[in-house]
Design a protein around this motif. Structure first.
Motif, short mmCIF file in Angstrom:
data_model
loop_
_atom_site.label_atom_id
_atom_site.label_comp_id
_atom_site.label_asym_id
_atom_site.label_seq_id
_atom_site.Cartn_x
_atom_site.Cartn_y
_atom_site.Cartn_z
N ARG A 46 0.84 -1.22 0.09
CA ARG A 46 -0.06 -0.23 -0.25
C ARG A 46 1.12 1.23 0.41
N TYR A 47 1.09 2.14 -0.45
CA TYR A 47 1.08 3.14 -0.85
C TYR A 47 0.04 4.48 -0.42
N PRO A 48 -0.18 4.64 1.32
CA PRO A 48 -0.90 5.27 1.73
C PRO A 48 -0.79 7.07 1.83
N PRO A 60 4.24 3.66 7.33
CA PRO A 60 4.38 2.79 7.92
C PRO A 60 3.37 2.26 8.93
N LEU A 61 2.73 3.42 9.84
CA LEU A 61 1.42 3.04 10.32
C LEU A 61 0.23 1.99 9.81
N ALA A 62 -0.61 2.84 8.15
CA ALA A 62 -1.33 2.49 7.42
C ALA A 62 -1.38 0.77 7.31
N ARG A 108 9.30 6.66 -0.34
CA ARG A 108 10.15 6.20 -1.22
C ARG A 108 11.22 6.71 0.42
N ALA A 109 10.88 7.22 1.35
CA ALA A 109 11.36 7.91 2.18
C ALA A 109 10.78 6.65 3.17
N TYR A 110 10.68 5.99 3.24
CA TYR A 110 10.02 4.63 4.13
C TYR A 110 10.20 3.15 3.30
N SER A 111 9.99 3.03 2.18
CA SER A 111 9.18 1.55 2.02
C SER A 111 10.27 1.55 0.58
N PRO A 112 10.75 0.37 0.60
CA PRO A 112 11.72 -0.41 -0.15
C PRO A 112 11.17 -0.77 -1.86
N PHE A 113 10.22 -1.13 -1.48
CA PHE A 113 9.86 -1.39 -2.14
C PHE A 113 9.73 0.01 -3.21
N ALA A 114 8.95 0.97 -3.36
CA ALA A 114 9.71 1.95 -3.21
C ALA A 114 10.13 2.36 -4.29
#
Length: 434
Positions: A46-48, A60-62, A108-114
């Motif tokens: 997800r990309y909330p 990260p919370l979502a 991208r700040a928190y997701s390695p997938f992004a």
């Protein structure tokens, strides 16, 4: 070319997703270098987005709280969902593809997938999309489709050609056509370097609903797996010796019935929506099918077919585990004497060995389309929840297929051979670059 392969579903439990993903990647790798892949885990992420507490906190919370099991909990689930919706959008992806790109960029700040997605788009020469059955225009649109269209849009804004391959397009049998999704998809496909659909019904859909899109019709890439199972044009007799190499060192063993003739039975994407009803109707069908005089084998080919585990208990019929390695599973289907199924890709696996099918309904036009593709003389689709009258006819058709023996198998083998050659032609549509 250096390709980013989008829609690599080889990490999913679904047999069709695994098989056709691997087959198409193998085909592309003949002439090109696949440098990275967008897998199921990346697609399902997800990309909330939140304007209240910021994406870096909300994301990260979502991702931690927006989970199906948690949302289903009484009281707690509603409270969690209410909190997330007050703070922002816990899903993030919409039909506004440029907005989606911004959301994923911020993630991208928190997701390695992004980060992996943007790095791969930057490094590739083009993207090749494994279209599969994702272009079903449901209401609301599928998140997976929104993600794939977003990746296509991202590539196009970076000047990278998009090759949308192996695709099926269909209305939803329950919701009809969600026109806003059709409109967005049509713009992406019209700007693509090539669009390949896998059967006539999808081609007709493009002509009717996306007149600006120039599509080519070629068979599913899975037909190119024919070489695994057929080393001649003669139908093979069922023999355990033919199956053992596919199970070697896998931790699995061939089913007991595979030592002789057997009839395979799988589920349906439509039946999966009501597993309790499916258990009842399939139990009835399996009990009646015992009258054909050949051992039966239940084969769940995706998570939605898990109701067949209960059917096996109810009927005493052997069941092949869902987790069976895909080549071993495909070999079992290719070696069956007949196959009763509401599944597209497993039916192709069966055809690779000449196995004839009786078809049940699905979540689209798939099981009618595969009969047209395989040149069945009188295409017919039974209910995904077969009635007593349906079952009587299914039993009769299965008996007829068994009686037809090698004659019918040879016809299917001949068609699958031609379809395998045609499927490989998708490589001709990809631009060759130094």
């Amino acid at each position: 070319m250096k390709l980013l392969y989008v829609g690599d579903n080889s990490d999913r439990i679904n047999w069709g997703c695994r098989a056709t993903s691997i087959a198409l990647r193998e085909l592309l790798a003949r002439d090109h270098e696949v440098i990275a892949a967008v897998t199921g885990k990346m697609i399902e992420a997800r990309y909330p987005v939140s304007d209240r507490i910021g994406d870096a906190l909300y994301g990260p919370l979502a991702q931690r709280l927006y989970r199906k099991k948690l949302r289903k909990l009484p009281v707690v689930g509603a409270a969690v969902l209410g909190l997330l919706e007050r703070l922002g959008d816990p899903v993030g992806l919409t039909l506004d593809l440029d907005r989606n790109i911004d959301n994923i960029d911020r993630a991208r700040a928190y997701s390695p997938f992004a980060r992996a997605l943007f790095d791969a788009v930057e490094a590739c020469d083009a993207i090749a999309v494994n279209g599969e059955g994702d272009l079903i225009f449901t209401t609301p649109p599928r998140q997976k489709l929104l993600y794939i269209l977003t990746v296509c849009r991202l590539a196009q804004t970076r000047g990278k050609p998009v090759y949308y391959l192996n695709a099926m397009l269909s209305e939803c049998p329950i919701d009809g056509i969600h026109q806003p999704t059709v409109d967005v998809a049509a713009r992406i496909l019209a700007d693509s370097a090539a669009v390949v659909v896998r059967e006539p019904a999808s081609y007709a859909f493009v002509q009717a609903h996306m007149p600006a899109v120039r599509a080519t019709m070629l068979p599913d890439a899975l037909f190119t797996w024919r070489y695994h199972f057929t080393h001649s044009d003669r139908p093979a007799r069922p023999a355990i010796e033919r199956l053992l190499p596919f199970f070697e060192h896998t931790g699995h063993v061939p089913p007991k019935v595979a030592s002789g003739a057997y009839v395979a039975i799988s589920g349906s994407s439509l039946a999966a929506r009501d597993p309790a009803r499916a258990r009842s109707t399939y139990t009835n069908m399996v009990r009646k099918l015992k009258a054909v005089g050949v051992p039966l084998l239940l084969i769940p080919t995706c998570g939605g077919d898990r109701f067949l585990i209960d059917v096996a208990t109810d009927t005493g019929v052997e069941l092949l585990p869902l987790e069976t390695p895909i080549l071993a599973g495909a070999a079992i289907l290719a070696n069956a004497r007949a196959f009763v199924s509401g599944r597209w890709h497993p039916s192709i696996m069966a055809a690779l060995g000449g196995t004839p099918c009786v078809f049940l309904g699905s979540n689209s036009h798939k099981t009618l389309s595969i009969q047209t593709l395989l040149e069945y003389a009188d295409p017919r689709e039974f209910s995904a929840f077969p009635s007593d009258d349906d079952v009587e006819t299914i039993v009769r058709q299965t008996r007829d297929l068994l009686a037809a023996g090698d004659t019918r198998r040879a016809q299917i083998l001949d068609v699958s051979k031609r379809l395998a050659a045609d499927a490989a032609q998708c490589l001709d549509l990809l631009e060759t670059r130094p």
